[in-house]
Motif scaffolding. Structure first.
Motif, PDB file in Angstrom:
ATOM      1  N   ASN A 127       4.484 -12.525   1.565  1.00  0.00           N
ATOM      2  CA  ASN A 127       3.384 -11.474   1.759  1.00  0.00           C
ATOM      3  C   ASN A 127       2.048 -12.422   1.711  1.00  0.00           C
ATOM      4  O   ASN A 127       1.475 -12.704   0.581  1.00  0.00           O
ATOM      5  CB  ASN A 127       3.314 -10.424   0.359  1.00  0.00           C
ATOM      6  CG  ASN A 127       2.501  -9.145   0.876  1.00  0.00           C
ATOM      7  OD1 ASN A 127       1.957  -8.988   1.974  1.00  0.00           O
ATOM      8  ND2 ASN A 127       2.413  -8.446  -0.114  1.00  0.00           N
ATOM      9  N   PRO A 128       1.345 -12.429   2.866  1.00  0.00           N
ATOM     10  CA  PRO A 128       0.028 -13.426   2.924  1.00  0.00           C
ATOM     11  C   PRO A 128      -1.017 -12.839   2.135  1.00  0.00           C
ATOM     12  O   PRO A 128      -1.373 -11.530   1.883  1.00  0.00           O
ATOM     13  CB  PRO A 128      -0.199 -13.147   4.510  1.00  0.00           C
ATOM     14  CG  PRO A 128       0.389 -11.937   4.923  1.00  0.00           C
ATOM     15  CD  PRO A 128       1.584 -11.715   4.272  1.00  0.00           C
ATOM     16  N   LEU A 129      -2.065 -13.661   1.919  1.00  0.00           N
ATOM     17  CA  LEU A 129      -3.198 -13.250   1.061  1.00  0.00           C
ATOM     18  C   LEU A 129      -4.390 -13.168   1.980  1.00  0.00           C
ATOM     19  O   LEU A 129      -4.582 -13.891   3.105  1.00  0.00           O
ATOM     20  CB  LEU A 129      -3.662 -14.423   0.257  1.00  0.00           C
ATOM     21  CG  LEU A 129      -2.424 -15.027  -0.626  1.00  0.00           C
ATOM     22  CD1 LEU A 129      -2.707 -16.379  -1.584  1.00  0.00           C
ATOM     23  CD2 LEU A 129      -1.788 -13.659  -1.400  1.00  0.00           C
ATOM     24  N   ASP A 163       0.901 -17.278  12.292  1.00  0.00           N
ATOM     25  CA  ASP A 163      -0.430 -17.904  12.706  1.00  0.00           C
ATOM     26  C   ASP A 163      -1.595 -17.337  12.921  1.00  0.00           C
ATOM     27  O   ASP A 163      -2.646 -17.766  13.291  1.00  0.00           O
ATOM     28  CB  ASP A 163       0.239 -18.430  14.317  1.00  0.00           C
ATOM     29  CG  ASP A 163       0.272 -17.113  15.088  1.00  0.00           C
ATOM     30  OD1 ASP A 163       0.318 -16.250  14.345  1.00  0.00           O
ATOM     31  OD2 ASP A 163       0.866 -17.281  16.448  1.00  0.00           O
ATOM     32  N   THR A 164      -1.728 -16.056  11.905  1.00  0.00           N
ATOM     33  CA  THR A 164      -2.906 -15.443  11.713  1.00  0.00           C
ATOM     34  C   THR A 164      -3.456 -15.676  10.500  1.00  0.00           C
ATOM     35  O   THR A 164      -2.663 -15.945   9.211  1.00  0.00           O
ATOM     36  CB  THR A 164      -2.813 -13.893  12.397  1.00  0.00           C
ATOM     37  OG1 THR A 164      -1.864 -13.591  11.421  1.00  0.00           O
ATOM     38  CG2 THR A 164      -2.721 -13.913  13.540  1.00  0.00           C
ATOM     39  N   VAL A 165      -4.669 -15.311  10.114  1.00  0.00           N
ATOM     40  CA  VAL A 165      -5.255 -15.282   8.799  1.00  0.00           C
ATOM     41  C   VAL A 165      -6.244 -13.877   8.643  1.00  0.00           C
ATOM     42  O   VAL A 165      -6.666 -13.366   9.591  1.00  0.00           O
ATOM     43  CB  VAL A 165      -6.361 -16.424   8.442  1.00  0.00           C
ATOM     44  CG1 VAL A 165      -7.233 -16.628   9.521  1.00  0.00           C
ATOM     45  CG2 VAL A 165      -6.762 -16.497   7.235  1.00  0.00           C
ATOM     46  N   ALA A 166      -5.805 -13.386   7.400  1.00  0.00           N
ATOM     47  CA  ALA A 166      -6.710 -12.157   7.200  1.00  0.00           C
ATOM     48  C   ALA A 166      -7.887 -12.667   6.415  1.00  0.00           C
ATOM     49  O   ALA A 166      -8.010 -13.434   5.386  1.00  0.00           O
ATOM     50  CB  ALA A 166      -5.864 -11.303   5.952  1.00  0.00           C
ATOM     51  N   ILE A 167      -9.219 -12.298   6.994  1.00  0.00           N
ATOM     52  CA  ILE A 167     -10.589 -12.570   6.513  1.00  0.00           C
ATOM     53  C   ILE A 167     -11.266 -11.550   6.054  1.00  0.00           C
ATOM     54  O   ILE A 167     -11.553 -10.475   6.598  1.00  0.00           O
ATOM     55  CB  ILE A 167     -11.380 -13.346   7.360  1.00  0.00           C
ATOM     56  CG1 ILE A 167     -10.377 -14.560   8.053  1.00  0.00           C
ATOM     57  CG2 ILE A 167     -12.432 -13.970   6.962  1.00  0.00           C
ATOM     58  CD1 ILE A 167     -11.155 -15.326   9.058  1.00  0.00           C
ATOM     59  N   PRO A 185      -5.309 -11.821  -3.570  1.00  0.00           N
ATOM     60  CA  PRO A 185      -4.784 -10.265  -3.483  1.00  0.00           C
ATOM     61  C   PRO A 185      -5.368  -9.659  -4.607  1.00  0.00           C
ATOM     62  O   PRO A 185      -6.147 -10.070  -5.314  1.00  0.00           O
ATOM     63  CB  PRO A 185      -3.578 -10.753  -3.491  1.00  0.00           C
ATOM     64  CG  PRO A 185      -3.372 -11.863  -4.515  1.00  0.00           C
ATOM     65  CD  PRO A 185      -4.554 -12.650  -4.236  1.00  0.00           C
ATOM     66  N   SER A 186      -4.994  -8.116  -4.754  1.00  0.00           N
ATOM     67  CA  SER A 186      -5.460  -7.421  -5.964  1.00  0.00           C
ATOM     68  C   SER A 186      -5.108  -8.043  -7.118  1.00  0.00           C
ATOM     69  O   SER A 186      -3.795  -8.450  -7.171  1.00  0.00           O
ATOM     70  CB  SER A 186      -4.949  -6.194  -5.825  1.00  0.00           C
ATOM     71  OG  SER A 186      -3.578  -5.888  -5.384  1.00  0.00           O
ATOM     72  N   ALA A 187      -5.731  -7.760  -8.106  1.00  0.00           N
ATOM     73  CA  ALA A 187      -5.457  -8.347  -9.580  1.00  0.00           C
ATOM     74  C   ALA A 187      -4.493  -7.651 -10.598  1.00  0.00           C
ATOM     75  O   ALA A 187      -4.761  -7.364 -11.531  1.00  0.00           O
ATOM     76  CB  ALA A 187      -6.658  -8.900 -10.398  1.00  0.00           C
ATOM     77  N   LEU A 212      -4.690  -0.958  13.243  1.00  0.00           N
ATOM     78  CA  LEU A 212      -5.226  -0.632  11.687  1.00  0.00           C
ATOM     79  C   LEU A 212      -4.083  -0.907  10.933  1.00  0.00           C
ATOM     80  O   LEU A 212      -2.935   0.167  11.042  1.00  0.00           O
ATOM     81  CB  LEU A 212      -5.823   0.797  11.847  1.00  0.00           C
ATOM     82  CG  LEU A 212      -6.430   1.135  10.424  1.00  0.00           C
ATOM     83  CD1 LEU A 212      -7.869   0.578  10.204  1.00  0.00           C
ATOM     84  CD2 LEU A 212      -6.282   2.740  10.152  1.00  0.00           C
ATOM     85  N   LEU A 213      -3.962  -2.047  10.101  1.00  0.00           N
ATOM     86  CA  LEU A 213      -2.665  -2.121   9.712  1.00  0.00           C
ATOM     87  C   LEU A 213      -2.574  -1.505   8.173  1.00  0.00           C
ATOM     88  O   LEU A 213      -1.732  -1.105   7.565  1.00  0.00           O
ATOM     89  CB  LEU A 213      -2.558  -3.507   9.131  1.00  0.00           C
ATOM     90  CG  LEU A 213      -2.124  -4.358  10.635  1.00  0.00           C
ATOM     91  CD1 LEU A 213      -2.015  -5.985  10.189  1.00  0.00           C
ATOM     92  CD2 LEU A 213      -0.838  -3.953  11.302  1.00  0.00           C
ATOM     93  N   ARG A 214      -3.983  -1.302   7.591  1.00  0.00           N
ATOM     94  CA  ARG A 214      -3.951  -0.510   6.372  1.00  0.00           C
ATOM     95  C   ARG A 214      -5.221   0.204   6.380  1.00  0.00           C
ATOM     96  O   ARG A 214      -6.354  -0.190   6.562  1.00  0.00           O
ATOM     97  CB  ARG A 214      -4.164  -1.528   5.379  1.00  0.00           C
ATOM     98  CG  ARG A 214      -4.346  -0.761   4.022  1.00  0.00           C
ATOM     99  CD  ARG A 214      -4.013  -1.842   2.697  1.00  0.00           C
ATOM    100  NE  ARG A 214      -5.109  -2.598   2.643  1.00  0.00           N
ATOM    101  CZ  ARG A 214      -5.184  -3.795   1.723  1.00  0.00           C
ATOM    102  NH1 ARG A 214      -4.131  -4.310   0.980  1.00  0.00           N
ATOM    103  NH2 ARG A 214      -6.189  -4.581   1.743  1.00  0.00           N
ATOM    104  N   PRO A 272       7.607  -6.372   9.699  1.00  0.00           N
ATOM    105  CA  PRO A 272       6.680  -5.513  10.102  1.00  0.00           C
ATOM    106  C   PRO A 272       5.489  -6.204  10.383  1.00  0.00           C
ATOM    107  O   PRO A 272       5.257  -7.704  10.003  1.00  0.00           O
ATOM    108  CB  PRO A 272       6.061  -4.658   9.039  1.00  0.00           C
ATOM    109  CG  PRO A 272       6.669  -5.191   7.780  1.00  0.00           C
ATOM    110  CD  PRO A 272       7.817  -6.105   8.147  1.00  0.00           C
ATOM    111  N   MET A 273       4.320  -5.878  11.230  1.00  0.00           N
ATOM    112  CA  MET A 273       3.079  -6.581  11.605  1.00  0.00           C
ATOM    113  C   MET A 273       2.551  -7.057  10.423  1.00  0.00           C
ATOM    114  O   MET A 273       1.924  -8.305  10.461  1.00  0.00           O
ATOM    115  CB  MET A 273       2.253  -5.607  12.461  1.00  0.00           C
ATOM    116  CG  MET A 273       2.664  -5.579  13.954  1.00  0.00           C
ATOM    117  SD  MET A 273       1.241  -4.440  14.278  1.00  0.00           S
ATOM    118  CE  MET A 273       1.730  -3.595  15.521  1.00  0.00           C
ATOM    119  N   SER A 274       2.480  -6.182   9.277  1.00  0.00           N
ATOM    120  CA  SER A 274       1.881  -6.595   8.160  1.00  0.00           C
ATOM    121  C   SER A 274       2.717  -6.708   7.128  1.00  0.00           C
ATOM    122  O   SER A 274       3.336  -5.722   6.477  1.00  0.00           O
ATOM    123  CB  SER A 274       0.709  -5.816   7.679  1.00  0.00           C
ATOM    124  OG  SER A 274      -0.047  -6.051   6.462  1.00  0.00           O
TER     125      SER A 274
END
Ligand code: AMP
Ligand code: MG
Length: 357
Positions: A65-67, A120-124, A146-148, A197-199, A228-230
């Motif tokens: 699960n990416p950050l 190969d993508t990054v969430a910014i 990510p969330s704490a 729109l993933l979330r 899934p995509m996300s």
């Protein structure tokens, strides 16, 4: 077990050495919990494998699960992406940043696979909160966060939640005010021709479409597919300890149904109800623990209270929870997305009168 430093910082007076200390920890491979306008995050430098691993370990987060990577300037962002920014992305940045919108883009080589879970993508995201911005600036490095909260639990919207979940598991926790928005950022994948729109979040699909035109949403089958995509879509989230049933329908029908359900439950069970100001009194006689999220005519306030209120059901040790649903309009879309996840898809649909006839 780590010795967690608690650093008190007031967001109207951030020039104290708490920020310098937190930034030092980030630069030296440590983990720091910090406030943002959405929820509290647990951060580490994207340049430190040890720090990034520390985040996954502290949360018990699945490593696939990416950050989200947090930045404090567009210059910093440009080091993370592979391609020049498209016109659509530029317009989004101009309109919504800094703020609660996360953009998914093709990543550059400096972002490690540990951060992106081999994608190969990054969430910014460019947060608006002064403490988050000061921390990234002082550390002078993008911060993955990510969330704490412990994975699967409700996100932390106040210091106490992060402390309850992560004391002894991280190097420092910044003690500051409650998060204003209270739901995580909107996540938009702009690495495709038609953005997806993933979330859902505080910034709505309609607001985004006004700026860049058509936006897709993943189909229900996509959200439940094995890949899934996300990646975050496939995990259970936000769940209180007790099973929660989400009741959907018009308000009077929901109230009637929840009271019927409670009446048919074992008398010894402690029943919780999550409702709104308008219906609070209707449950007083039947349920053990009733909490209102606020007026259903002020969905922003309802959304901002959701995670902290869900946690109170754990503190009260209820056996079962019934939850009302809210109108899926504006921030209500994001609110309902979190409620459906928190209920683990235990949904009771109440037919309206016309449907029954
Ligand atoms: P959290 O930080 O815990 O609020 O979760 C971040 C969300 O963003 C999760 O649902 C992730 O799966 C999603 N995410 C992060 N990076 C990517 C990416 N590169 N592609 C798609 N989704 C991502
Ligand atoms: Mg989370």
């Amino acid at each position: 077990m780590k010795r967690t430093r608690i650093l008190s910082i007031d967001s109207s007076n951030i020039e104290n050495h708490g920020i310098s200390e937190a930034a030092d920890i980030i630069r030296h491979a440590g983990t720091v919990v910090f406030p943002t306008e959405t929820v509290y995050g647990i951060g580490a430098s994207i340049d430190s494998v040890e720090g990034i691993k520390g985040i996954f370990k502290a949360k018990g987060r699945p490593t696939d699960n990416p950050l989200i990577v947090h930045i404090s300037s567009i210059e910093m962002m440009m080091t993370l992406v592979a391609d020049p920014l498209s016109e659509k992305v530029r317009r989004l940045i101009h309109t919504f940043w800094p703020g609660p919108l996360t953009l998914i883009l093709k990543k550059s080589a400096i972002v490690s696979q540990d951060v992106t879970a081999n994608l190969d993508t990054v969430a910014i995201r460019y947060p608006k909160h002064p403490i988050a911005l000061a921390l990234i600036e002082k550390a002078n490095v993008p911060i993955a966060a990510p969330s704490a909260n412990i994975s699967g639990r409700s996100s932390s919207t106040r210091f106490q939640h992060a402390f309850d979940d992560l004391d002894g598991r991280v190097d420092a926790i910044i003690h500051s005010e409650d998060s204003e928005i209270g739901l995580e950022s909107t996540v938009l994948d702009v690495s495709r021709d038609v953005p997806v729109l993933l979330r859902p979040g505080f910034i709505t699909k309609e607001q985004i479409e006004q700026v860049i035109g058509k936006v897709d949403i993943p189909s229900t089958s996509e959200a439940s597919s094995a890949k899934p995509m996300s990646p975050g879509m496939k995990y259970a989230h936000y769940a209180p300890k007790a099973p929660m049933y989400l009741v959907m329908g018009e308000t009077s029908g929901m109230v009637e149904r929840i009271n019927e359900e409670i009446a048919s439950c074992d008398r010894n069970l402690k029943i919780g109800v999550l409702c709104c100001d308008e219906t609070l009194d209707a449950y007083r006689h039947e349920a053990t623990f009733v909490q209102s999220l606020g007026s259903r005519f002020d969905l922003s306030a309802v959304a901002s209270r959701l995670f902290s209120t869900l946690r109170t059901f754990d503190d009260f040790n209820v056996d079962l929870i019934f939850c009302e649903s809210f109108e899926e309009r504006g921030i209500g879309v994001a609110l309902m997305n979190r409620l459906v996840k928190a209920s683990g898809n235990r949904i009771i649909r109440v037919e309206t009168r016309t449907e029954r006839e």
